[in-house]
Design a protein around this motif. Structure first.
Motif, PDB file in Angstrom:
ATOM      1  N   ARG A  81       0.238   4.365   5.810  1.00 36.97           N
ATOM      2  CA  ARG A  81       1.294   3.547   5.087  1.00 36.97           C
ATOM      3  C   ARG A  81       0.480   3.139   3.875  1.00 36.97           C
ATOM      4  O   ARG A  81      -0.501   3.180   3.599  1.00 36.97           O
ATOM      5  CB  ARG A  81       1.375   2.385   6.016  1.00 36.97           C
ATOM      6  CG  ARG A  81       0.077   1.487   6.580  1.00 36.97           C
ATOM      7  CD  ARG A  81       0.541   0.382   7.448  1.00 36.97           C
ATOM      8  NE  ARG A  81      -0.613  -0.209   7.893  1.00 36.97           N
ATOM      9  CZ  ARG A  81      -1.424  -1.152   7.074  1.00 36.97           C
ATOM     10  NH1 ARG A  81      -1.201  -1.537   5.966  1.00 36.97           N
ATOM     11  NH2 ARG A  81      -2.508  -1.708   7.627  1.00 36.97           N
ATOM     12  N   TYR A  82       1.291   2.470   2.979  1.00 38.77           N
ATOM     13  CA  TYR A  82       0.791   1.809   1.801  1.00 38.77           C
ATOM     14  C   TYR A  82       0.328   0.497   2.196  1.00 38.77           C
ATOM     15  O   TYR A  82       0.595  -0.133   3.216  1.00 38.77           O
ATOM     16  CB  TYR A  82       1.980   1.454   0.946  1.00 38.77           C
ATOM     17  CG  TYR A  82       2.415   2.867   0.142  1.00 38.77           C
ATOM     18  CD1 TYR A  82       1.713   3.495  -0.798  1.00 38.77           C
ATOM     19  CD2 TYR A  82       3.736   3.353   0.578  1.00 38.77           C
ATOM     20  CE1 TYR A  82       2.320   4.519  -1.312  1.00 38.77           C
ATOM     21  CE2 TYR A  82       4.308   4.312  -0.219  1.00 38.77           C
ATOM     22  CZ  TYR A  82       3.436   5.085  -0.961  1.00 38.77           C
ATOM     23  OH  TYR A  82       4.110   6.349  -1.502  1.00 38.77           O
ATOM     24  N   CYS A  83      -1.005   0.104   1.626  1.00 35.35           N
ATOM     25  CA  CYS A  83      -1.585  -0.900   1.656  1.00 35.35           C
ATOM     26  C   CYS A  83      -0.843  -2.126   1.389  1.00 35.35           C
ATOM     27  O   CYS A  83      -0.554  -2.515   0.109  1.00 35.35           O
ATOM     28  CB  CYS A  83      -2.841  -1.058   1.189  1.00 35.35           C
ATOM     29  SG  CYS A  83      -4.376  -1.025   2.005  1.00 35.35           S
ATOM     30  N   GLN A  84      -0.581  -3.173   2.465  1.00 34.94           N
ATOM     31  CA  GLN A  84       0.348  -4.249   2.088  1.00 34.94           C
ATOM     32  C   GLN A  84      -0.509  -5.702   1.481  1.00 34.94           C
ATOM     33  O   GLN A  84      -0.081  -6.524   1.015  1.00 34.94           O
ATOM     34  CB  GLN A  84       0.884  -4.863   3.372  1.00 34.94           C
ATOM     35  CG  GLN A  84       1.883  -3.931   3.871  1.00 34.94           C
ATOM     36  CD  GLN A  84       2.980  -3.487   3.030  1.00 34.94           C
ATOM     37  OE1 GLN A  84       3.683  -4.348   2.201  1.00 34.94           O
ATOM     38  NE2 GLN A  84       3.334  -2.032   2.628  1.00 34.94           N
ATOM     39  N   ASP A  85      -1.955  -5.363   1.418  1.00 34.03           N
ATOM     40  CA  ASP A  85      -2.892  -6.292   1.143  1.00 34.03           C
ATOM     41  C   ASP A  85      -3.475  -6.030  -0.221  1.00 34.03           C
ATOM     42  O   ASP A  85      -4.671  -6.342  -0.614  1.00 34.03           O
ATOM     43  CB  ASP A  85      -3.788  -6.655   2.110  1.00 34.03           C
ATOM     44  CG  ASP A  85      -4.803  -5.512   2.672  1.00 34.03           C
ATOM     45  OD1 ASP A  85      -4.272  -4.515   2.017  1.00 34.03           O
ATOM     46  OD2 ASP A  85      -5.861  -5.533   3.409  1.00 34.03           O
ATOM     47  N   ARG A  88      -0.165  -6.692  -5.878  1.00 32.56           N
ATOM     48  CA  ARG A  88       1.145  -6.719  -6.544  1.00 32.56           C
ATOM     49  C   ARG A  88       2.161  -5.395  -6.098  1.00 32.56           C
ATOM     50  O   ARG A  88       1.233  -4.502  -5.393  1.00 32.56           O
ATOM     51  CB  ARG A  88       1.536  -6.724  -8.007  1.00 32.56           C
ATOM     52  CG  ARG A  88       0.858  -8.150  -8.797  1.00 32.56           C
ATOM     53  CD  ARG A  88       1.233  -7.985 -10.305  1.00 32.56           C
ATOM     54  NE  ARG A  88       0.653  -7.018 -10.875  1.00 32.56           N
ATOM     55  CZ  ARG A  88      -0.618  -6.900 -11.371  1.00 32.56           C
ATOM     56  NH1 ARG A  88      -1.332  -7.679 -11.280  1.00 32.56           N
ATOM     57  NH2 ARG A  88      -0.945  -5.776 -12.004  1.00 32.56           N
ATOM     58  N   GLN A  89       3.413  -5.402  -5.775  1.00 31.39           N
ATOM     59  CA  GLN A  89       4.085  -4.165  -5.294  1.00 31.39           C
ATOM     60  C   GLN A  89       3.721  -2.806  -5.917  1.00 31.39           C
ATOM     61  O   GLN A  89       3.279  -1.955  -5.308  1.00 31.39           O
ATOM     62  CB  GLN A  89       5.501  -4.421  -5.541  1.00 31.39           C
ATOM     63  CG  GLN A  89       6.468  -3.293  -4.920  1.00 31.39           C
ATOM     64  CD  GLN A  89       6.245  -3.167  -3.300  1.00 31.39           C
ATOM     65  OE1 GLN A  89       5.958  -4.220  -2.692  1.00 31.39           O
ATOM     66  NE2 GLN A  89       6.292  -2.013  -2.912  1.00 31.39           N
ATOM     67  N   GLU A  91       0.574  -2.104  -7.291  1.00 27.49           N
ATOM     68  CA  GLU A  91      -0.598  -1.744  -6.853  1.00 27.49           C
ATOM     69  C   GLU A  91      -0.522  -1.406  -5.332  1.00 27.49           C
ATOM     70  O   GLU A  91      -1.260  -0.258  -5.112  1.00 27.49           O
ATOM     71  CB  GLU A  91      -1.398  -3.123  -6.791  1.00 27.49           C
ATOM     72  CG  GLU A  91      -1.763  -3.430  -8.306  1.00 27.49           C
ATOM     73  CD  GLU A  91      -2.464  -4.797  -8.224  1.00 27.49           C
ATOM     74  OE1 GLU A  91      -2.547  -5.442  -7.395  1.00 27.49           O
ATOM     75  OE2 GLU A  91      -3.170  -5.063  -9.453  1.00 27.49           O
ATOM     76  N   ARG A  92       0.186  -1.897  -4.468  1.00 32.30           N
ATOM     77  CA  ARG A  92       0.382  -1.412  -3.018  1.00 32.30           C
ATOM     78  C   ARG A  92       0.894   0.187  -3.213  1.00 32.30           C
ATOM     79  O   ARG A  92       0.611   0.670  -2.224  1.00 32.30           O
ATOM     80  CB  ARG A  92       1.361  -2.271  -2.280  1.00 32.30           C
ATOM     81  CG  ARG A  92       1.043  -3.753  -2.252  1.00 32.30           C
ATOM     82  CD  ARG A  92       2.048  -4.560  -1.540  1.00 32.30           C
ATOM     83  NE  ARG A  92       1.963  -5.813  -1.742  1.00 32.30           N
ATOM     84  CZ  ARG A  92       2.647  -6.848  -1.612  1.00 32.30           C
ATOM     85  NH1 ARG A  92       4.037  -6.678  -1.385  1.00 32.30           N
ATOM     86  NH2 ARG A  92       2.577  -8.139  -1.884  1.00 32.30           N
ATOM     87  N   GLU A  93       1.586   0.440  -4.025  1.00 29.19           N
ATOM     88  CA  GLU A  93       2.124   2.012  -3.924  1.00 29.19           C
ATOM     89  C   GLU A  93       1.118   2.893  -4.435  1.00 29.19           C
ATOM     90  O   GLU A  93       1.342   4.006  -4.539  1.00 29.19           O
ATOM     91  CB  GLU A  93       3.287   2.137  -4.794  1.00 29.19           C
ATOM     92  CG  GLU A  93       4.738   1.080  -4.262  1.00 29.19           C
ATOM     93  CD  GLU A  93       5.770   1.204  -5.179  1.00 29.19           C
ATOM     94  OE1 GLU A  93       5.812   1.663  -6.201  1.00 29.19           O
ATOM     95  OE2 GLU A  93       6.980   1.135  -4.488  1.00 29.19           O
ATOM     96  N   ARG A  97      -3.590   3.684   2.936  1.00 27.65           N
ATOM     97  CA  ARG A  97      -4.339   3.518   4.273  1.00 27.65           C
ATOM     98  C   ARG A  97      -3.852   4.381   5.426  1.00 27.65           C
ATOM     99  O   ARG A  97      -2.942   4.313   5.969  1.00 27.65           O
ATOM    100  CB  ARG A  97      -4.299   2.028   4.741  1.00 27.65           C
ATOM    101  CG  ARG A  97      -5.382   1.746   5.943  1.00 27.65           C
ATOM    102  CD  ARG A  97      -5.702   0.422   6.072  1.00 27.65           C
ATOM    103  NE  ARG A  97      -6.345   0.170   7.367  1.00 27.65           N
ATOM    104  CZ  ARG A  97      -7.110  -1.190   7.603  1.00 27.65           C
ATOM    105  NH1 ARG A  97      -6.977  -1.945   6.821  1.00 27.65           N
ATOM    106  NH2 ARG A  97      -7.622  -1.099   8.803  1.00 27.65           N
TER     107      ARG A  97
END
Length: 282
Positions: A81-85, A88-89, A91-93, A97
């Motif tokens: 998945r994309y890192c939720q921590d 900003r959005q 950056e998560r994309e 992980r």
């Protein structure tokens, strides 16, 4: 996330210089993190940052982990998945992980060279090369491909390169059947990323080892591309461009067929000619 960006350019040619909009391939960093360890003692570590074209990011991460011998099968992956921590959005994309099974054992000393990878980099130093060779299988595929199939492949691949048609700035890797059918195609600003995405897609589909297929890459054939193809069990690599000396040596050592300059109804065979069906015109 967009694969194609916009730019205002000054076009200089035969006529007067003119300002005009243009389309360019997007290049952004992707950080690959892994979660590993026994239950109750899980750890997280960043193992690579690669400059890539957004899209098929999970396949890119999976393909990277597989071709670098960090995982050996898709069932060793618990989740991706994309890192939720990661802030900003946007950056998560750019951070993926991959949670690995508690049974997966990792020797981090063997993968130290992967902590940063540019979109065009290759392998450097003898130590890195020796590490890459470790784990590569000797191929025993009985695949045979007619020369006419090889000649047709570049045009088929180009027709499917949708982003390239807009930007002219992406590499492609295509997986073909023995009969010349394009099975999987992936594009990326980095040639090794395109191949990792392809291998990741094949891994999810439970197709590996890819002993009954060949791969065509749109640029040159580097040592790293040959290594990644070997890990996926691909017995024949064809490249529109030239192979490097290390690519030829690695393909020879592990019984891969390597073709270069595949264009204009011609190509060079550097090793493994026994997998080709061709007419002797002498």
């Amino acid at each position: 996330m967009n694969k194609v960006g916009k730019a205002e350019i000054l076009k200089i040619g035969k006529g007067a210089p003119v300002f005009r909009p243009d389309l360019i391939a997007v290049e952004e960093p992707l950080e690959i993190r892994i979660g590993f360890g026994k239950e109750g003692k899980r750890e997280q570590r960043s193992i690579s940052v690669t400059m890539r074209t957004p899209g098929h990011d999970f396949e890119l991460a999976l393909g990277f982990l597989f071709t670098e011998n960090i995982i050996s099968a898709y069932d060793e992956v618990v989740s991706i998945r994309y890192c939720q921590d990661a802030g900003r959005q946007e950056e998560r994309e750019n951070v993926v992980r991959v949670e690995l099974s508690p049974e997966v054992q990792i020797d981090f000393k063997k993968i130290e060279r992967h902590f940063y990878t540019s979109s065009s980099c290759g392998v450097c130093s003898k130590t890195s090369i020796d590490a890459v060779k470790t784990g590569c299988p000797v191929l025993h595929s009985s695949l045979k491909v007619d020369e006419s199939i090889i000649h047709q492949a570049p045009a088929i691949l180009r027709r499917e390169q949708q982003v390239f048609e807009y930007t002219g700035g992406l590499h492609a890797a295509g997986l073909f059947s023995q009969q010349g059918e394009l099975i999987i195609m992936r594009e990326d600003v980095g040639r090794h990323n395109a191949l990792d995405k392809l291998v990741g897609a094949a891994l999810v589909k439970q197709m590996i080892p890819l002993a009954d297929y060949f791969v065509l890459v749109s640029g040159r054939a580097s040592f790293e591309l040959v290594q990644k193809s070997l890990m996926a069990g691909i017995p024949l690599m064809a490249a529109v461009g030239a192979p490097s000396s290390l690519a030829v040596a690695l393909a020879t050592d592990f019984n891969m067929t390597l073709l270069g300059f595949v264009r204009n109804l011609s190509f060079n065979v550097y090793c493994g000619r026994e997998r080709l069906i061709y007419e002797n015109k002498n």
